[in-house]
Design a protein around this motif. Structure first.
Motif, PDB file in Angstrom:
ATOM      1  N   TRP B 183       0.841  -1.199   0.000  1.00 55.70           N
ATOM      2  CA  TRP B 183       0.000   0.000   0.000  1.00 55.70           C
ATOM      3  C   TRP B 183       0.873   1.245   0.000  1.00 55.70           C
ATOM      4  O   TRP B 183       1.734   1.391   0.861  1.00 55.70           O
ATOM      5  CB  TRP B 183      -0.896   0.014   1.243  1.00 55.70           C
ATOM      6  N   ASP B 186       4.901   5.016  -1.154  1.00 58.02           N
ATOM      7  CA  ASP B 186       6.055   4.909  -0.260  1.00 58.02           C
ATOM      8  C   ASP B 186       6.420   3.462   0.061  1.00 58.02           C
ATOM      9  O   ASP B 186       7.273   3.215   0.919  1.00 58.02           O
ATOM     10  CB  ASP B 186       5.873   5.738   1.016  1.00 58.02           C
ATOM     11  N   ARG B 187       5.794   2.514  -0.620  1.00 60.99           N
ATOM     12  CA  ARG B 187       6.269   1.132  -0.564  1.00 60.99           C
ATOM     13  C   ARG B 187       6.923   0.725  -1.883  1.00 60.99           C
ATOM     14  O   ARG B 187       7.288  -0.440  -2.065  1.00 60.99           O
ATOM     15  CB  ARG B 187       5.131   0.146  -0.240  1.00 60.99           C
ATOM     16  N   ASP B 189       9.827   1.365  -2.821  1.00 57.37           N
ATOM     17  CA  ASP B 189      11.189   0.876  -2.559  1.00 57.37           C
ATOM     18  C   ASP B 189      11.151  -0.599  -2.159  1.00 57.37           C
ATOM     19  O   ASP B 189      12.017  -1.393  -2.556  1.00 57.37           O
ATOM     20  CB  ASP B 189      11.901   1.742  -1.508  1.00 57.37           C
TER      21      ASP B 189
END
Lengths: 200, 200
Positions: B183, B186-187, B189
């Motif tokens: 989700w 910012d996931r 990476d």
């Protein structure tokens, strides 16, 4: 040296714990000290009106999965604690009681308390368990036990929580860089660039 | 080629928009196609019980600030739209109507609709505005206008939204990599490492 970063976290926040293992090194890479300031997520929920994360359908289950995966991603030891979440007045009051005398030792205590909860499974919401962790670092157990019920120490924490919310803090971790707010360990990439470039 | 990534997003989600500009390249770096699947955040809020983000004290103000800052961080054009948020039945139905015939053109339409809302400030919740964007890409305006009110097209979207929630989708963007849920932009990476290593 430029102004210190301000690092807000709750002792029961997995992402706050993960962030605590990274924030001082992040600051140091850019010549910044970091001031740690525990707060109480429970108090922010009264303001935001949000439910406890673990009780939210779909999101609660995802989050529990993400806590452990994010810990692996960041290379941090993590054993999902039970009970979870916990109220964190005891560790937060202990922190500010120590910090009033010695901020460096307060940070060391915070590290030990987070390790106790998120690695060793010790329920630091129990005053006796928080005191035991502090005693292991050489703090005066009887004095701390008294401090946890001292109205002045309770007021110290309450004032810090109110001040944090007054600055807009609603989640953990929450970092200020020269007044700029960043919520979440997943904003550490933005913090890194902000520190490197002076803003973007 | 390995299984495609599944990219769920809401047409009114700033982070979904930012993610839409990155996800195909991310997949391509690891030999993965990406299937786009718009859903309706409004429907998930009925399941999660969560309030509309912008109405949450403290968090709403922070989020608005973070949308624009995150867009700058990711190098993506962004003009915070007004009204915001909007209901997105029209663009989502248009997407699935096109996708039933041509998934590639559906993705192109999604890109144009997101650009219209988040850069040009066009309120794509209006069926007429969604139709105008589609017409600009050569779609049959009269046929699409009819499709937006076609019970079969409405059912197509409803089934997709129900299926997404059935897999645990509660926010935008939401990406599945071989069944593993991620989700948030910012996931990305973590997605990148997951794809590179096969999981961690």
């Amino acid at each position: 040296m430029s102004a210190p970063l301000i690092f807000h976290f709750d002792f029961s926040s997995p992402y706050g714990y993960l962030a605590s293992t990274k924030i001082d090194a992040l600051g140091a890479r850019h010549g910044r000290d970091v001031i740690w300031k525990p707060f109480l997520i429970g108090a922010t929920l009264k303001v935001t009106g949000l439910p406890v994360l673990m009780e939210v359908p779909l999101k609660g289950d995802y989050s529990r999965h993400d806590f452990a995966r994010s810990a692996r991603f960041h290379g941090v030891s993590y054993n999902h604690p039970d009970p979870f979440p916990i109220s964190t007045q005891a560790p937060a009051r202990a922190f500010y009681w120590v910090a009033a005398q010695d901020p460096v030792r307060a940070k060391q205590l915070a590290v030990a308390l987070l390790q106790a909860y998120f690695v060793e499974g010790i329920n630091i919401s129990n005053p006796a368990d928080t005191v035991a962790v502090a005693k292991g670092l050489g703090h005066d157990a009887a004095a701390l036990e008294a401090a946890l019920n001292d109205p002045a120490v309770k007021a110290l924490l309450k004032d810090e929580v109110d001040a944090a919310m007054g600055k807009g803090v609603f989640g953990s971790p929450f970092v200020f860089v020269d007044g700029e707010p960043f919520w979440g360990i997943d904003r550490f990439d933005q913090i890194e660039r902000w520190l490197a470039t002076g803003g973007f």
